[in-house]
Write an enzyme that holds these catalytic residues in place. Structure first.
Site, mmCIF file in Angstrom:
data_model
loop_
_atom_site.group_PDB
_atom_site.id
_atom_site.type_symbol
_atom_site.label_atom_id
_atom_site.label_comp_id
_atom_site.label_asym_id
_atom_site.label_seq_id
_atom_site.Cartn_x
_atom_site.Cartn_y
_atom_site.Cartn_z
ATOM 1 N N GLU A 99 -2.283 7.538 0.509
ATOM 2 C CA GLU A 99 -2.042 6.997 1.851
ATOM 3 C C GLU A 99 -1.659 5.527 1.761
ATOM 4 O O GLU A 99 -1.576 4.949 0.681
ATOM 5 C CB GLU A 99 -3.292 7.158 2.717
ATOM 6 C CG GLU A 99 -4.538 6.513 2.157
ATOM 7 C CD GLU A 99 -5.806 6.913 2.913
ATOM 8 O OE1 GLU A 99 -5.714 7.682 3.892
ATOM 9 O OE2 GLU A 99 -6.886 6.454 2.520
ATOM 10 N N ASP B 267 -8.055 -2.465 6.405
ATOM 11 C CA ASP B 267 -6.650 -2.055 6.312
ATOM 12 C C ASP B 267 -5.676 -3.226 6.485
ATOM 13 O O ASP B 267 -4.746 -3.161 7.300
ATOM 14 C CB ASP B 267 -6.341 -0.977 7.357
ATOM 15 C CG ASP B 267 -7.268 0.213 7.267
ATOM 16 O OD1 ASP B 267 -7.615 0.608 6.144
ATOM 17 O OD2 ASP B 267 -7.663 0.746 8.331
#
Length: 569
Positions: free
Chosen positions: A229, A57
């Site tokens: 997302e 991430d």
């Protein structure tokens, strides 16, 4: 400035006292030897991934001529590592956003809970990180004027549900908070999510005004897209670009882009979406890179654009012990749209670098094949080490025995949902070797050695203890009868089948020995040297239990020294 992550312990415990006899570790060494990293890197090129091993991430920002990047760390502590680079390729960890026990607590959480998908931004002399503490507080924001820290305590955002928040600073002074949340009304299918936006008061560090859905489901709602997302907004040439991940964080992962003339939309998806994916490639390709997505874009001082994103290096089709790693690729702008990788192309392991790429720095130990060794000769632990959740006592002491690390054995084992006495270093290679030298525990009931840890239910522990037993070897529990000084080697594992003793062996007593773990894909082996040279203790062990697809969750395997106290032994 203290360089290690143990500085807070020295403050928290003014007079730390080891309750049990510590185990002394002389050194720890990690060596990577992936075949794909043997490929030479031509002048002006760089190696992918730029941060090998569990670095998922990635989010990136630029402050002047320097770039700053953060990663998810889930239930490891210190949390949210902060990296700095001058050329996007050579990264150095300078701190952690979560480095004080007062900021967050992960007790009771599985290792894949905790801090998810941080997003970093820089604006007017201040760095901002917004994040979600899953099952441990919800969404929050922290700030710092120095990215190395200290970072503020979390300012909680109780009105913002969902995950993956990020900030966008518009050029008119307005600030917006984006995040992934449930759709309006009832979800139509599993994985149906939405991207929301709300104005944000940067002085009060709180959202204001109404929230609005920017994307419902994904770029093509007719296909029931899942897990939209990781949203980010950028502004270029009068367009607002909304950059999101889609398809889940597994093999169907992808990156999509939309744009609008207004910050609030409506946003139109790019006809060429996805702008990054590896899901359309043959599964049997050599050295596959999969799971690509969760990209963040940044503009360099020379006007070029670059993308950092996560992906995984697989073996055996579906396994990846190294977790989700940080990759880098240039962004090409075509007809007003950004693209990261054309459809059907593989993510390259070696690629041309930025024009401002350093010609002298090495990418090790961030990537490539290298040997990394900690002699434990500094008064603080280095930044490569992590704790499993937040320690509540000072059990790791690098200062009291110069040249050695003293670890106080705790009653917590690797299967705890609290903090075991285990220092974790990321496994960065598919093929690797990790070894350590330690003094054999002197206290009855103390086990110590080296562990390969994925989460609280999936791990290996190669350890040693002092016993009164005859010399011999078994494939299960040791025979504890007899007298005299002996040591017992043992290998334990934990998996979906539960906790098991793989092998034990008793040896004549020695004061010190070396232990090692070697891995090659899913084939792990465990060895020892008790003064007679290296010998194998257990070979052909199943390393796939340390892979993310088997163990579950979102993290990668780690390695390091471990000690525990078992009172009934």
């Amino acid at each position: 400035m203290l360089r290690g992550c143990l500085a807070w312990l020295l403050v928290l415990f003014a007079t730390p006292v080891l309750a049990r006899e510590p185990v002394l570790f002389d050194w720890f060494e990690y060596r990577g030897k992936d075949a794909v990293f043997e490929q030479p890197v031509p002048e002006g090129h760089y190696r992918n991934p730029v941060l090998a091993g569990f670095h998922p991430d990635p989010s990136i920002t630029r402050a002047g001529d320097r770039f700053y990047l953060v990663n998810s760390s889930f239930a490891f502590f210190p949390g949210i590592p902060v990296f700095e680079s001058t050329d996007l390729v050579h990264w150095r960890q300078i701190g952690n956003v979560i480095d004080r026990p007062s900021q967050l607590d992960f007790d009771g959480l599985g290792m894949s809970r905790g801090v998810f998908a941080p997003a970093i931004e820089y604006h007017d002399g201040t760095f901002y990180v917004v994040n979600t503490a899953v099952d441990s507080g919800g969404n929050f924001i922290v700030t710092a004027t120095d990215p190395a820290g200290p970072w503020s305590d979390p300012a909680w955002l109780p009105t913002v549900d969902g995950i993956d928040p990020s900030l966008f600073f518009d050029d008119d002074g307005k600030v917006y908070l984006l995040n992934n949340g449930p759709p309006e009304g009832e979800p139509r299918y599993e994985g149906h999510r939405a991207i929301w936006m709300q104005a944000f008061d940067i002085a009060k560090l709180q959202p204001v005004g109404p929230r609005r859905v920017l994307v419902d489901g994904g770029v093509d709602p007719s296909t029931n897209p899942i897990w939209i997302e990781g949203p980010h907004i950028y502004k270029r040439d009068g367009w607002y670009y909304l950059n999101c991940a889609e398809g889940g964080t597994g093999p169907q992962h992808s990156q999509v882009i939309l744009r609008s003339r207004e910050a609030w939309g409506p946003y139109t998806p790019y006809d060429g979406n996805p702008i990054l994916t590896q899901r359309d490639l043959p599964a049997d390709r050599a050295h596959p890179i999969t799971n690509a997505g969760h990209a963040d874009l940044v503009e360099a001082p020379d006007g070029s654009w670059w993308a950092t994103f996560l992906a995984s290096r697989n073996y055996g089709g579906v396994h990846y012990n190294t977790g989700r790693e940080t990759f880098l690729l240039p962004v090409a702008w075509k007809d007003g749209w950004p693209t990261i990788l054309e459809h059907g192309l593989e993510i390259p392991y070696v690629a041309p670098g930025p024009t401002f790429l350093s010609r002298t720095a090495s990418q090790a130990p961030s990537t490539g094949n290298f040997t990394w060794r900690d002699e434990f000769d500094a008064p603080e632990l280095g930044r490569a080490w992590m704790f499993v959740r937040v320690p509540k006592q000072a059990w790791a002491d690098p200062a009291s025995h110069p040249g050695r690390l003293a670890i106080e054995p705790l009653a917590e084992g690797l299967d705890t949902l609290r903090n075991p006495a285990f220092l974790a270093r990321r496994q960065q290679h598919i093929a690797f070797e990790a070894s350590t030298a330690l003094q054999v525990p002197v206290e009855a009931g103390t086990d110590a050695g080296i562990a390969a840890f994925q989460n609280e239910t999936h791990w290996y522990f190669l350890g040693v203890r002092r016993v009164a037993a005859p010399i011999g070897e078994t494939g299960g529990e040791s025979n504890a009868e007899g007298e005299g000084g002996h040591i017992e080697l043992f290998l334990e594992k934990s998996s979906h089948e539960g906790r098991q003793v793989v092998a034990t062996r008793t040896l004549p007593a020695v004061d010190a020995l070396q232990l090692k773990i070697e891995g090659d894909g899913g084939d792990y082996a465990f060895g020892f040297d008790a003064g007679q040279g290296w010998q194998w203790f257990a070979q052909g062990q199943d390393g796939t239990l340390l892979s993310t697809d088997v163990a579950g969750g979102f993290i990668g395997a780690t390695l390091g020294p471990h000690a525990r106290f078992v009172p009934d032994k």
